[in-house]
Design an enzyme around this catalytic site. Sequence first.
Site, short mmCIF file in Angstrom:
data_model
loop_
_atom_site.label_atom_id
_atom_site.label_comp_id
_atom_site.label_asym_id
_atom_site.label_seq_id
_atom_site.Cartn_x
_atom_site.Cartn_y
_atom_site.Cartn_z
CB SER A 50 23.47 2.74 17.42
OG SER A 50 23.32 2.49 16.04
CG HIS A 98 19.99 6.31 15.41
ND1 HIS A 98 19.50 5.10 15.83
CD2 HIS A 98 21.33 6.10 15.24
CE1 HIS A 98 20.48 4.20 15.91
NE2 HIS A 98 21.60 4.79 15.56
CG ASP A 158 16.43 5.20 14.78
OD1 ASP A 158 17.04 5.26 13.70
OD2 ASP A 158 16.95 4.84 15.85
#
Lengths: 280, 280
Positions: free
Chosen positions: A147, A258, A225
Amino acid sequence: MLENISTAKVAGGWHKQYSHTSSSTHCSMHFAVFLPPGASEKNKVPVLYWLSGLTCTDENFMQKAGAFKKAAELGIAIVAPDTSPRGENVPNEDSYDFAQGAGFYVNATQAPYNTHFNMYDYVVKELPALIEQHFPVTTKKAISGHSMGGHGALMIALKNPKAYTSATAFSPIANPIDCPWGVKAFTGYLGTDKSVWAEYDSCELMQQAKQADYLPMLVSQGDADNFLDEQLKPQKLVTVATQKGYPLTLEMQAGYDHSYYFISSFIDQHLLFHHQFLTA
Amino acid sequence: MLENISTAKVAGGWHKQYSHTSSSTHCSMHFAVFLPPGASEKNKVPVLYWLSGLTCTDENFMQKAGAFKKAAELGIAIVAPDTSPRGENVPNEDSYDFAQGAGFYVNATQAPYNTHFNMYDYVVKELPALIEQHFPVTTKKAISGHSMGGHGALMIALKNPKAYTSATAFSPIANPIDCPWGVKAFTGYLGTDKSVWAEYDSCELMQQAKQADYLPMLVSQGDADNFLDEQLKPQKLVTVATQKGYPLTLEMQAGYDHSYYFISSFIDQHLLFHHQFLTA
């Protein structure tokens, strides 16, 4: 001066946490290191640097990624820094996506952040020098992250292509100058001059890359995600890579989100990817 | 009525959290389940029940044990309940080793704990019935756990030898009637009559076991575990097993501590151990 905070045996190797006073961030920083079995001054091992995402510390990857069995088998050390400077004297605000826990791996130019929020220098210069001084590692380095840390890993590799053998990312913020998380962070740390932002944007950096500086890249992205369309945008990086012939592979993984459950499902693949270049 | 709280794909399978109102503990309980890839009504899979230790919830094992790759490969579901009843109406006290987060897998007889702290009935009866009703699993069950949950796993298997194919434990409280954690918990939940305590003590239960009820047991213990000598005492279980010819193996692991880093290092071995009996 490194202060050892914790030590635990895992997968035949060792997980250790340290704190030290950083000359880059002007505060006490924590990091964690995994040393595979057999690592010693006579048997130095290469290092994978792992950069975590928003709200994380040095602990998230080490506790949740399930990386140690494969890293032990391959003989790779892993180093995980914190995601920002921290402490009472470090500016903070009441949000999860800016200031403490959200350093974005840049050198801030804007007050009051520019004293401490120099995570780029910390990760690129200070931390590897410290690791190579104190641990049985070679100078061979690879870099990965998740991320915000995926942005960090790709961006740092693109800016320092001779320093790393390879770069991978899980669910990276691939084009931070064009998403809410990135715009907020870059405005706060770097001000409003977007030419400065471009120096930390993987799509912009890849656009400028010379072929002699290309290095192998792998990106894994879950298609379930929640942040994919608004914040992450890996297709924008693929578009640049395709134009340039840059050796980037994007693997979309059906059904994954995620979380670290996604990372733990594919971390072995990333370790194997780096291993082939770390040992080449 | 099961309420789904979270769903995440991992290792090709699914991690899901649920809440429900328990008839055993008279409050809302959380549990988590891992379903391996391919589990379906036409392809039911056996279940490993995992009991966690002091202070844990359903999340610790699922996030930190790194068990999913091997469980996916072997086709084993994993179910992890919480370690106690919880909530505003559930008695608690300001300690990590008694009341909420520390149910010790017994049925409490003492007020004010006897209304809610019936984790034995919850784990042995209510939860398996619920799992077998709502998920694509067979009735084949194995059981494992850590520390307080290692006590729970061995004790429950010894009391219900026909219900489980096999039992393993990491760092179990092997003789709770003779250690500070166990004495505190059993006094609080069961009162001062030590004949009642013996019904939940693995060493006492193994001493009473009939040979026809023996089931395969594996215990892993780190020799750098701070709690080994005062609280855990696995050698006392080995002494009974040796006298009785009980099929218990204790593996001492050099250098490992009491943490999930230890569990993650040997969980694959425990899954393989259970697999041979679950599929026999």
